[in-house]
Design an enzyme around this catalytic site. Sequence first.
Site, short mmCIF file in Angstrom:
data_model
loop_
_atom_site.label_atom_id
_atom_site.label_comp_id
_atom_site.label_asym_id
_atom_site.label_seq_id
_atom_site.Cartn_x
_atom_site.Cartn_y
_atom_site.Cartn_z
CG HIS A 102 -1.72 -1.23 1.39
ND1 HIS A 102 -2.59 -1.68 0.42
CD2 HIS A 102 -1.78 -2.13 2.39
CE1 HIS A 102 -3.16 -2.80 0.84
NE2 HIS A 102 -2.68 -3.09 2.02
CD GLU A 119 -3.36 -3.76 5.57
OE1 GLU A 119 -4.35 -3.18 5.10
OE2 GLU A 119 -2.85 -4.77 5.04
CG HIS A 177 0.83 -6.89 3.03
ND1 HIS A 177 1.20 -5.61 2.65
CD2 HIS A 177 -0.52 -6.92 2.94
CE1 HIS A 177 0.11 -4.92 2.36
NE2 HIS A 177 -0.94 -5.69 2.52
NE ARG A 197 -5.21 -7.60 -7.08
CZ ARG A 197 -6.17 -6.93 -7.70
NH1 ARG A 197 -6.12 -6.72 -9.00
NH2 ARG A 197 -7.20 -6.46 -7.02
#
Length: 320
Positions: A102, A119, A177, A197
């Site tokens: 991200h 996150e 991740h 992605r």
Amino acid sequence: MLYPLKFNPILKDKIWGGQKLKSLLNKENNLPNVGESWEVSDVEGDTSIVSNGSLKGKSLKELLETYQADLIGEKNYEAFGNKFPLLIKFIDAKEDLSIQLHPNDELAAKRHNSFGKTEMWYVMQADDDSNLIVGFNQDMTSEKYLEHLESKTLTKILNFDKVKTGDTYFIEVGRVHAIGAGVMLAEIQQTSDITYRVYDWDRVDDEGNERELHNDLAIDAFDFNMPDNFRVNYSKTINESNEMVSCPYFTTSYLEVSKTICKTNAHDSFLIYLCVDGEAEIVVNGKSEYLKKGQTVLLPAAIKNYQITSKKATLLEVYV
């Protein structure tokens, strides 16, 4: 008068999703592959709707516009205005998610007019030998990474961690991740739906199409010099809030309840409780709201004193 707020889950059908959110967390649905349940969301087009009490049917956005600092706290309202800062999810990965990362706040604002996406994950259930992918298994450079990406050997340089219930990971922006097959977890993150992605296991949908990759955007978002500090160690003192993760975007604590405990909100923030095991009762001004495994409740900032009662429940406690 504000009170503990519950919301209708927003369920997301995903190519990698399964049925644990229905079978283990009672998220009733007819979707074939339920990957995510968005519990509290202010993402554009996916705004949470209140499911309980006198404000039932109101959106989170309407609540923010009406109650402002009484809902999220003075400092949060100054910082975020009528934008709720967190997105809370439960995720079920029947298959591996894509390898991804991200962008940070700066890149996300410039490219997508969005927050970044820091996150954390709390593993609620994991099948035998299931993994999370977090970071690399060796020192990495952009050149070495691109070589493996081009030759389709990316998995050789990724770090695979076998996981079990209670394992917790902090995923900072810029870190590669993926959630592995067989893992169900709770995710607490900034309000953002921006994901880059980089590899999707060469899978295709029912029509034979591969999902879009974002490698041109991703290469600038990587931080190849991050230390391996993503595993979170935390204490589990019963009937006390045990801090797990504290960052500029949120603080999350582990709270195992086995009796009635009196709590005070001294944070100038809303509080969110995710029930990850058991069930509990939250009492505010003599009125009860019940919380079962897989349910989430938001306590507005205006609520300062409350009680939590349970014979046995595990909660995640979140504020900004």
